[in-house]
Design a protein around this motif. Structure first.
Motif, PDB file in Angstrom:
ATOM      1  N   LEU A 160       0.797  -1.226   0.000  1.00  0.00           N
ATOM      2  CA  LEU A 160       0.000   0.000   0.000  1.00  0.00           C
ATOM      3  C   LEU A 160       0.834   1.283   0.000  1.00  0.00           C
ATOM      4  CD1 LEU A 160      -3.164  -0.618   2.221  1.00  0.00           C
ATOM      5  CD2 LEU A 160      -3.053  -0.064  -0.214  1.00  0.00           C
ATOM      6  N   PRO A 161       1.890   1.393   0.820  1.00  0.00           N
ATOM      7  CA  PRO A 161       2.676   2.638   0.786  1.00  0.00           C
ATOM      8  C   PRO A 161       3.220   2.953  -0.605  1.00  0.00           C
ATOM      9  CG  PRO A 161       3.244   1.354   2.725  1.00  0.00           C
ATOM     10  CD  PRO A 161       2.370   0.478   1.878  1.00  0.00           C
ATOM     11  N   ILE A 162       3.720   1.934  -1.303  1.00  0.00           N
ATOM     12  CA  ILE A 162       4.240   2.147  -2.656  1.00  0.00           C
ATOM     13  C   ILE A 162       3.117   2.578  -3.587  1.00  0.00           C
ATOM     14  CG2 ILE A 162       5.441   1.073  -4.604  1.00  0.00           C
ATOM     15  CD1 ILE A 162       6.604  -0.952  -2.627  1.00  0.00           C
ATOM     16  N   LEU A 163       1.970   1.899  -3.489  1.00  0.00           N
ATOM     17  CA  LEU A 163       0.851   2.186  -4.380  1.00  0.00           C
ATOM     18  C   LEU A 163       0.268   3.577  -4.126  1.00  0.00           C
ATOM     19  CD1 LEU A 163      -0.949  -1.282  -4.255  1.00  0.00           C
ATOM     20  CD2 LEU A 163       0.419  -0.354  -6.129  1.00  0.00           C
ATOM     21  N   ILE A 164       0.149   3.959  -2.861  1.00  0.00           N
ATOM     22  CA  ILE A 164      -0.438   5.262  -2.532  1.00  0.00           C
ATOM     23  C   ILE A 164       0.454   6.398  -3.015  1.00  0.00           C
ATOM     24  CG2 ILE A 164      -1.048   6.800  -0.622  1.00  0.00           C
ATOM     25  CD1 ILE A 164      -2.021   4.331   0.902  1.00  0.00           C
TER      26      ILE A 164
END
Length: 234
Positions: free
Chosen positions: A89-93
């Motif tokens: 999620l951190p990478i995607l956000i």
């Protein structure tokens, strides 16, 4: 935790008192040897010394006894593969925000959508490359045998695989499953090698390629820049 909670599983827990636990329960805890680590293992014994645990694919029980202060909680929900999504999620956000901001500077709507398709496809590819969630193989133990080496392996990816020893045997594995392959001795090489490949049925292959084709299908729906769009940029 083997097939019960393979690598990449999201485990939800609820607080519990040590005296309410039983053999067979799955708990999450800090090992007494390192309070920064977090393990999720099954209870295999309860004695006057404390609670003893073991991972489902481990050959021996953990080398400690747990007490109330070590226990985070009892496992209530196991969500296979969801942990990979949480980890990514951190990478995607961050990537999503960057793509949306940079493409918002493009004036032509159709061209803007096209660059977003490209950006999102690259973002997903980067996330998969970093985390490698789909296929994974880890060697747990190796035992010398007359024919060479017997290796115990476990699948750490989401998708089913075939683990194959070079010039040896092979085994089909699903996420978290343990299997054994025999690697024959090869004179003059001094090492042994294994490989893994996807092991999917025809419907699974169709579904896999359909998911991979989502960016292409999105392109057909949204459309690519036309001559009028190019003229607007002039």
């Amino acid at each position: 935790m083997g097939t019960t909670a393979p690598v990449g599983t999201l485990v939800l827990t609820t607080p519990v008192k040590a005296q309410d636990l039983h053999v067979g329960d799955i708990i999450t805890f800090h090992p007494p040897t390192d309070a920064k680590e977090v393990y999720t293992h099954r209870i295999v014994g309860i004695t006057a010394q404390g609670i003893q645990t073991r991972g489902d694919i481990n050959g021996a029980s953990d080398g400690w006894f747990l007490h109330q202060q070590d226990i985070i909680g009892q496992t209530t929900t196991i969500l296979p593969a969801v942990g990979w999504l949480v980890k990514g999620l951190p990478i995607l956000i961050v990537g999503f925000a960057f793509i949306m901001f940079t493409t918002s500077l493009i004036r032509t709507p159709t061209r803007r959508q096209s660059f977003r398709i490209l950006g999102f496809s690259m973002l997903m590819s980067l996330t998969v490359y970093i985390l490698r969630p789909f296929v994974g193989l880890v060697v747990l133990t190796t035992t010398p045998v007359k024919a060479g080496v017997e290796a115990q392996v476990v699948s750490t990816g989401i998708l089913p695989i075939t683990a194959t020893a070079t010039h040896g045997t092979s085994v089909n594995l699903v996420a978290g499953q343990v299997g054994t392959v025999t690697v024959p001795a090869q004179a003059g090489i001094g090492h042994y090698s294994m490989s893994s490949a996807l092991h999917l049925s025809l419907p699974e292959w169709i579904a896999f390629f359909a998911i991979c084709a989502i960016p292409l299908l999105w392109t057909f729906v949204v459309g690519l820049p036309g001559a009028s769009d190019d003229g607007d940029d002039a």
